[in-house]
Design a protein around this motif. Structure first.
Motif, short mmCIF file in Angstrom:
data_model
loop_
_atom_site.label_atom_id
_atom_site.label_comp_id
_atom_site.label_asym_id
_atom_site.label_seq_id
_atom_site.Cartn_x
_atom_site.Cartn_y
_atom_site.Cartn_z
N HIS A 186 1.05 -1.35 0.00
CA HIS A 186 -0.04 0.03 -0.46
C HIS A 186 0.35 0.99 0.18
CE1 HIS A 186 0.86 0.26 4.33
NE2 HIS A 186 0.71 -0.18 4.09
N CYS A 187 0.27 2.49 -0.63
CA CYS A 187 1.08 3.45 0.10
C CYS A 187 1.65 4.02 1.50
CB CYS A 187 0.35 5.15 -1.17
SG CYS A 187 1.51 6.69 -0.90
N HIS A 188 2.59 4.02 1.10
CA HIS A 188 2.49 5.11 2.86
C HIS A 188 3.02 6.87 2.91
CE1 HIS A 188 4.26 4.09 6.91
NE2 HIS A 188 3.62 2.76 6.43
N THR A 189 2.36 6.99 1.97
CA THR A 189 2.78 8.24 2.29
C THR A 189 1.64 9.75 3.02
OG1 THR A 189 3.14 8.40 0.04
CG2 THR A 189 2.96 11.04 0.82
N VAL A 190 1.90 10.34 3.63
CA VAL A 190 1.35 11.09 4.49
C VAL A 190 0.20 12.27 3.57
CG1 VAL A 190 2.02 10.53 6.69
CG2 VAL A 190 2.97 12.67 5.34
N PRO A 191 -1.28 12.62 4.37
CA PRO A 191 -2.09 11.67 5.28
C PRO A 191 -2.36 10.28 5.17
CG PRO A 191 -3.41 13.05 3.91
CD PRO A 191 -2.13 13.43 3.83
N LEU A 192 -1.49 9.07 5.54
CA LEU A 192 -1.63 7.74 5.25
C LEU A 192 -3.00 7.36 5.63
CD1 LEU A 192 -0.30 5.30 4.79
CD2 LEU A 192 -0.03 4.66 7.35
N LYS A 193 -4.03 7.93 5.66
CA LYS A 193 -5.50 7.42 5.88
C LYS A 193 -6.34 7.09 4.72
CE LYS A 193 -7.07 11.66 8.40
NZ LYS A 193 -6.27 11.76 8.52
N ARG A 194 -5.87 8.87 3.76
CA ARG A 194 -6.31 8.91 2.47
C ARG A 194 -5.41 8.53 1.65
NH1 ARG A 194 -10.76 10.25 2.36
NH2 ARG A 194 -10.62 12.55 3.45
N HIS A 195 -4.09 8.35 1.91
CA HIS A 195 -3.73 7.42 0.75
C HIS A 195 -4.11 6.13 0.57
CE1 HIS A 195 -0.92 10.30 -0.77
NE2 HIS A 195 -1.16 11.13 -0.06
N ILE A 196 -4.53 4.96 1.81
CA ILE A 196 -5.16 4.25 1.85
C ILE A 196 -6.31 3.93 0.99
CG2 ILE A 196 -5.66 1.49 3.33
CD1 ILE A 196 -3.09 2.36 5.16
N HIS A 197 -7.53 4.73 1.64
CA HIS A 197 -8.58 5.00 1.94
C HIS A 197 -8.88 5.18 0.02
CE1 HIS A 197 -12.35 7.30 0.90
NE2 HIS A 197 -12.82 6.31 0.87
N LYS A 198 -8.60 5.72 -0.31
CA LYS A 198 -8.37 6.67 -1.96
C LYS A 198 -7.88 5.08 -3.07
CE LYS A 198 -8.41 10.34 -3.52
NZ LYS A 198 -9.53 11.23 -4.02
N GLY A 199 -7.19 4.60 -2.56
CA GLY A 199 -7.65 2.93 -2.87
C GLY A 199 -6.75 2.42 -3.30
N LEU A 200 -4.58 2.81 -2.69
CA LEU A 200 -3.48 2.59 -3.61
C LEU A 200 -3.35 1.11 -1.73
CD1 LEU A 200 -1.91 5.99 -3.60
CD2 LEU A 200 -2.19 4.13 -5.46
#
Length: 350
Positions: A186-200
């Protein structure tokens, strides 16, 4: 003054999160009298119509490993494997990040950040000891990375300061596949919750050197979607599309081993769960052991947790599976296995 979120309003009115345009036969409370005998059609309630499969096919995704769903002429653009002298493989992947609108329910679109244009991203599969080389291109509009679960040097972590890959840039992740088990990336760029939630995010499977028993294998990624960006999910699914496997049940064979690679990447909720009707399954938490830890019909996972589930269907027919949080199930996270009798093998007469 209390503020009622869209999610709570939709639940209170009985519309769920998919809204009236995508829910079948749902009416506001008090708008129609109850049926004379109190009957309900709860299991028929859900999305109306079907999501187009040209861009993402949930059924094909279940069994796609290392871009196996692509035509022979296209696959080498994204995956190549080369035998090494020690008997392992060099597995090379081309992964890119891209902004893309995806359809998560019939007529409902979500502005996603994707790996290779899909959510979840492509399933990466290697054998313990293989060399994994991923050339990552950021074709999106924000900095992104890929963080792989498993052993790797710090420079390959994709999470430390300076690891961000800027739009238009590339980075090569290279490491040995270890340990065997079921992992994720998964993507680990901040804000982490947004990068994961958006689909990465995507699934990363490492098989043990000796392999596992033959089985029909399926990848299931539990996810959710905050469609109005209020840090609450309005829709839940397994493999992104609401109720995908209610409209297209997953076909299995009675008496044949079934293996499910179950990964939870649901953001904004502490846990998600998997419940299978009419039977039990063996649980291999994280897949890092060949001995099951329990036999159950319901499994709870926090975000990032995963497990390999193995079972064998005893009877033909349709078996429901869903999150055992009723809210999640009613907001899209529900499906069916369709177990069919094994076909008799044809044989010539002597």
């Amino acid at each position: 003054m209390f503020q009622l979120s869209r999610r709570r309003w939709l639940q209170a009115t009985g519309l769920g999160s998919l809204a009236g345009s995508v829910l079948g036969a749902t009416k506001l409370a008090g708008q129609a009298p109850a049926a004379a005998h109190g009957s309900h059609s709860n299991h028929a309630m859900g999305t109306v119509g079907r999501v187009g499969k040209a861009d993402f096919n949930p059924t094909a995704y279940l069994t796609s490993f290392n871009f196996s769903e692509l035509p022979a002429g296209e696959r080498p653009k994204f995956y190549q494997e080369t035998p090494r002298p020690d008997g392992t493989m060099l597995r090379e992947y081309a992964i890119y990040a891209a902004d893309r609108e995806i359809e998560i329910a019939p007529g409902m679109f979500f502005p996603a950040w994707t790996y290779n244009g899909q959510v979840p991203g492509p399933t990466i599969r290697a054998t313990e000891g293989d060399r994994v080389k991923v050339t990552f291109t950021n074709a999106g509009t924000h900095p992104h990375t890929i963080h792989f679960h498993g052993w790797h040097p710090p420079a390959m972590d994709g999470a430390l300061p300076g690891h961000e890959v800027q739009p238009g840039d590339k980075f090569v992740y290279e490491f040995d596949a270890d340990p065997f088990g079921l992992h994720l990336y998964h993507c680990h760029t901040v804000p982490l919750k947004r990068h994961i939630h958006k689909g990465l995010y995507g699934t990363f499977i490492i098989d043990p050197r000796a392999g596992r028993p033959p089985a029909d294998e399926f990848v299931m990624v539990m996810n959710g979607f905050d469609t109005n960006f209020d840090f609450e999910n309005e829709m839940y699914a397994v493999n992104t599309v609401a109720n995908a496997y209610m409209t297209d049940p997953i076909e299995v064979t009675v008496g044949k081993l079934v293996r499910i690679y179950l990964v939870n990447v649901t953001e904004f909720d502490l846990i998600n769960s998997f419940h299978l009707h009419g039977m039990f399954f063996d649980v291999f938490k994280t897949g890092t052991t060949l001995t099951p830890s329990e036999k159950t019909d319901t499994l709870m996972l926090c975000q990032g947790e995963r497990a390999i589930l193995e079972t064998t269907f005893r009877y033909p027919g349709e078996f429901m599976f869903h999150a055992h949080q009723s809210e999640f199930a009613e907001l899209g996270w529900m499906g069916l296995f369709r177990a069919v009798a094994a076909r008799p093998e044809s044989g010539g007469s002597e």
